[in-house]
Design an enzyme around this catalytic site. Structure first.
Site, PDB file in Angstrom:
ATOM      1  N   PHE A 142      31.124  14.315 -15.389  1.00 11.25           N
ATOM      2  CA  PHE A 142      30.240  13.141 -15.352  1.00 11.25           C
ATOM      3  C   PHE A 142      30.989  11.828 -15.172  1.00 11.25           C
ATOM      4  CE2 PHE A 142      27.724  16.367 -17.575  1.00 11.25           C
ATOM      5  CZ  PHE A 142      26.532  16.296 -16.864  1.00 11.25           C
ATOM      6  N   LEU A 201      22.828  17.894 -11.523  1.00  8.07           N
ATOM      7  CA  LEU A 201      21.998  17.358 -10.437  1.00  8.07           C
ATOM      8  C   LEU A 201      20.930  16.436 -11.004  1.00  8.07           C
ATOM      9  CD1 LEU A 201      21.437  20.508  -8.157  1.00  8.07           C
ATOM     10  CD2 LEU A 201      23.034  18.635  -7.825  1.00  8.07           C
ATOM     11  N   CYS A 256      28.336  11.253  -4.587  1.00  7.70           N
ATOM     12  CA  CYS A 256      27.489  12.154  -5.387  1.00  7.70           C
ATOM     13  C   CYS A 256      25.993  11.938  -5.229  1.00  7.70           C
ATOM     14  CB  CYS A 256      27.829  12.004  -6.860  1.00  7.70           C
ATOM     15  SG  CYS A 256      29.501  12.512  -7.212  1.00  7.70           S
ATOM     16  N   ARG A 326      33.049   6.738   0.587  1.00  2.30           N
ATOM     17  CA  ARG A 326      32.066   7.761   0.964  1.00  2.30           C
ATOM     18  C   ARG A 326      30.641   7.266   0.690  1.00  2.30           C
ATOM     19  NH1 ARG A 326      34.557  12.810  -2.010  1.00  2.30           N
ATOM     20  NH2 ARG A 326      35.213  11.129  -3.393  1.00  2.30           N
TER      21      ARG A 326
HETATM   22  C1  UDX Z   1      28.192   8.840 -10.210  1.00  2.00           C
HETATM   23  C2  UDX Z   1      27.721   9.117 -11.656  1.00  2.00           C
HETATM   24  O1  UDX Z   1      27.603   7.875 -12.358  1.00  2.00           O
HETATM   25  C3  UDX Z   1      28.683  10.037 -12.357  1.00  2.00           C
HETATM   26  O2  UDX Z   1      28.209  10.353 -13.661  1.00  2.00           O
HETATM   27  C4  UDX Z   1      28.824  11.288 -11.542  1.00  2.00           C
HETATM   28  O3  UDX Z   1      29.771  12.140 -12.145  1.00  2.00           O
HETATM   29  C5  UDX Z   1      29.250  10.973 -10.122  1.00  2.00           C
HETATM   30  O4  UDX Z   1      28.348  10.067  -9.532  1.00  2.00           O
HETATM   31  P1  UDX Z   1      30.035   7.290  -9.057  1.00  2.00           P
HETATM   32  O5  UDX Z   1      29.441   7.763  -7.773  1.00  2.00           O
HETATM   33  O6  UDX Z   1      31.510   7.313  -9.218  1.00  2.00           O
HETATM   34  O7  UDX Z   1      29.426   8.149 -10.275  1.00  2.00           O
HETATM   35  O8  UDX Z   1      29.584   5.768  -9.283  1.00  2.00           O
HETATM   36  P2  UDX Z   1      28.393   5.016 -10.041  1.00  2.00           P
HETATM   37  O9  UDX Z   1      28.988   4.046 -10.981  1.00  2.00           O
HETATM   38  O10 UDX Z   1      27.385   5.940 -10.587  1.00  2.00           O
HETATM   39  O11 UDX Z   1      27.741   4.164  -8.859  1.00  2.00           O
HETATM   40  C6  UDX Z   1      27.089   4.769  -7.757  1.00  2.00           C
HETATM   41  C7  UDX Z   1      26.538   3.705  -6.831  1.00  2.00           C
HETATM   42  O12 UDX Z   1      25.432   3.037  -7.422  1.00  2.00           O
HETATM   43  C8  UDX Z   1      27.531   2.613  -6.463  1.00  2.00           C
HETATM   44  O13 UDX Z   1      27.398   2.304  -5.094  1.00  2.00           O
HETATM   45  C9  UDX Z   1      27.116   1.445  -7.326  1.00  2.00           C
HETATM   46  O14 UDX Z   1      27.492   0.216  -6.789  1.00  2.00           O
HETATM   47  C10 UDX Z   1      25.605   1.633  -7.330  1.00  2.00           C
HETATM   48  N1  UDX Z   1      24.942   1.011  -8.487  1.00  2.00           N
HETATM   49  C11 UDX Z   1      25.244   1.404  -9.753  1.00  2.00           C
HETATM   50  C12 UDX Z   1      23.971   0.041  -8.274  1.00  2.00           C
HETATM   51  O15 UDX Z   1      23.666  -0.317  -7.134  1.00  2.00           O
HETATM   52  N2  UDX Z   1      23.333  -0.502  -9.362  1.00  2.00           N
HETATM   53  C13 UDX Z   1      23.620  -0.122 -10.643  1.00  2.00           C
HETATM   54  O16 UDX Z   1      22.985  -0.656 -11.571  1.00  2.00           O
HETATM   55  C14 UDX Z   1      24.606   0.854 -10.846  1.00  2.00           C
END
Ligand code: UDX
Length: 468
Positions: A142, A201, A256, A326
């Site tokens: 996670f 998921l 993801c 990505r």
């Molecule tokens: C995510 C999950 O958080 C993590 O638990 C899982 O294991 C993998 O996928 P990650 O993809 O590394 O992690 O980044 P995350 O911080 O979740 O951000 C994903 C996207 O959402 C980013 O582009 C971020 O900028 C965007 N985001 C996040 C927003 O646009 N608004 C938010 O409030 C939070």
């Protein structure tokens, strides 16, 4: 694996990969990925109980527990193309484990996989290997990029799924013992295999759904004069909702969210659950809508054309504190602006020029494939319309507009007065991450668009429907 090595000095960890350059990089002073705090952890353990090797078969044969973390991209052709997970790499890893194993092993699914993958893996392992007992566990990860070390140090929970047999339970206990070196046992949750696989998921789908929900609200805020930051704050104060993950943005990215939701959609469709599939599909559709809405805002605000105009792109990574691109929103936004023949000048503190050019030359489906499978650059668009520069001031010099696409901290501290002076007038700024002080920038003279915030009259008065 580096964290396991750090927290469990009694355990020998060997990370294996068939890609020699990658393993060489893990053994060098410059690690192949940028992740705050990772260097220190790797350097503290490397050569003691943490090793990186391309001798895959030998180390797998010797191991008691094998974590499989190969990538599971979205299938690009055949049955389920565009939605289903491509398990080619997983299957070949399982076949290799079966081939080389001479002793009993616990095989841990670390990659995010469709529900019931463990069943297929079990079949491959047990039908290809005589006399060796395999236990499959699901142990989804996670951590989020940019905060990986923090997340691993203090995980909200560790999930372990296994078979409900005595052997399955014994395997669960063995893996639990590893994590119990540093994670409080009440944070280590055990369950059946399918629940663990689905939980990963489900968690990603629900996190992404929050962002699409707030992004959908941002469109309504712009239409009504409400401010999405205020709305999200008010909504998040409800303890049943909570304040995290409610930041409106140009769209979520990363390896993801989209992949896992599409995978979930496919699983629902395969089970005849059309309504459920459509529900989750909408989360991805709103994300695409948000990115194209942003591009339309840029083009319509800049007098319905960006053709030949220099537009600075600040930030290319999918979020701050990572060099990962990505599914980054920036890729779609840049494609949209290139489609309108804008002259892009791109700056990101962590993404290399080669990576940016490669991403922009990719077809949508190619992005999460390994580099060696990617198409060569498209020299026409990239050399004519895109340049990658080394700082924000160079990117914005002489530009008609600036788009902020990643929330890097340094973008909050830029000298916007200097940027304004160097730009064409009127100078537009489009903040896709709500990092800048709108009032302050308007005072300088910028025409500002910030996702979900009350619109600048300049932006508002322009035709709502841009050219398609
Ligand atoms: C995510 C999950 O958080 C993590 O638990 C899982 O294991 C993998 O996928 P990650 O993809 O590394 O992690 O980044 P995350 O911080 O979740 O951000 C994903 C996207 O959402 C980013 O582009 C971020 O900028 C965007 N985001 C996040 C927003 O646009 N608004 C938010 O409030 C939070």
């Amino acid at each position: 694996m580096a964290m396991i090595a750090l927290k469990c000095p009694d355990i020998q960890v060997v990370v294996v990969d068939i890609a020699m350059p990658r393993i060489n990089a893990w053994n060098s002073d410059t690690l192949p990925i940028f992740e705050p705090g990772l260097d220190e952890v790797v350097k503290a353990c490397r050569g003691k109980n943490l090793f990186f090797s391309t001798d895959v078969e030998r180390h797998v044969a010797e191991a008691e527990i094998v974590f499989v973390s190969v990538n599971t991209p979205t299938k690009t052709s055949g049955l389920g193309a565009g939605k289903a997970a491509d398990l080619t790499y997983w299957e070949s890893a399982a076949r290799m484990i079966a081939d080389v194993s001479k002793s009993d092993k616990i095989v841990v699914e670390k990659s995010t996989v469709p529900v019931k993958t463990a069943e297929a893996i079990e079949k491959i392992l047990n039908h290809n290997c005589n006399g060796v007992n395999f236990q499959i566990l699901s142990n989804p990860e996670f951590l989020a990029e940019g905060t990986a070390i923090e997340d691993l140090m203090k995980p909200d929970r560790v999930l372990i799924g296994g078979r409900e047999t005595p052997e399955g339970q014994k395997a669960i206990e063995a893996l639990k013992d590893v994590y119990a070196h540093w994670v409080p046992t009440d944070c280590i949750i055990t369950m059946n295999l399918w629940s663990a696989e689905l939980s990963k998921l489900a968690a990603n789908a629900i996190l992404a759904q929050r962002i699409s929900s707030v992004n959908a609200m941002s469109a309504l805020c712009e239409a009504t004069g409400a401010d999405v930051t205020e709305v999200a704050y008010a909504v998040g104060k409800d303890s049943r909702i909570g304040s995290c993950f409610l930041n409106a943005s140009v769209g979520f990215g990363g390896s993801c969210f989209q992949k896992d939701i599409l995978n979930l959609v496919y699983i629902c469709e395969c089970n005849g659950l059309t309504e459920v599939a459509n529900y989750w599909k909408q989360v991805v559709q709103i994300n695409d809508y948000q990115k194209s809405r942003f591009v339309k805002r840029v083009v319509s605000s800049m007098f319905n054309t960006v053709s030949g105009k220099k537009v600075a792109i600040l930030g290319f990574a999918f979020k701050k504190d990572t060099g990962d691109t990505r599914e980054a929103a920036a890729i779609d936004v840049c494609h949209g602006l290139i489609g309108d023949k804008a002259q892009l000048s791109i700056y990101d503190p962590q993404v290399t020029e080669a990576q940016i050019l490669r991403d922009l030359a990719m077809d949508k489906f190619d992005w999460d494939h390994p580099q060696h499978l990617q198409k060569p650059l498209n020299p026409v668009d990239t050399t004519k319309l895109v340049s990658v520069v080394v700082d924000a001031y160079e990117a914005t010099k002489g530009a008609h507009g600036v788009c902020i696409l990643t929330e890097w901290d340094e973008f909050k501290k830029l000298d916007y007065k200097r940027i304004y002076e160097g730009m064409q007038k009127p100078a537009f700024i489009f903040d896709g991450r709500n990092v800048i002080d709108v009032a302050e920038l308007r005072k300088i003279g910028f025409i500002v668009y910030s996702v979900g915030k009350p619109l600048d009259p300049w932006v508002k008065d322009l035709p709502a429907a841009p050219p398609s």
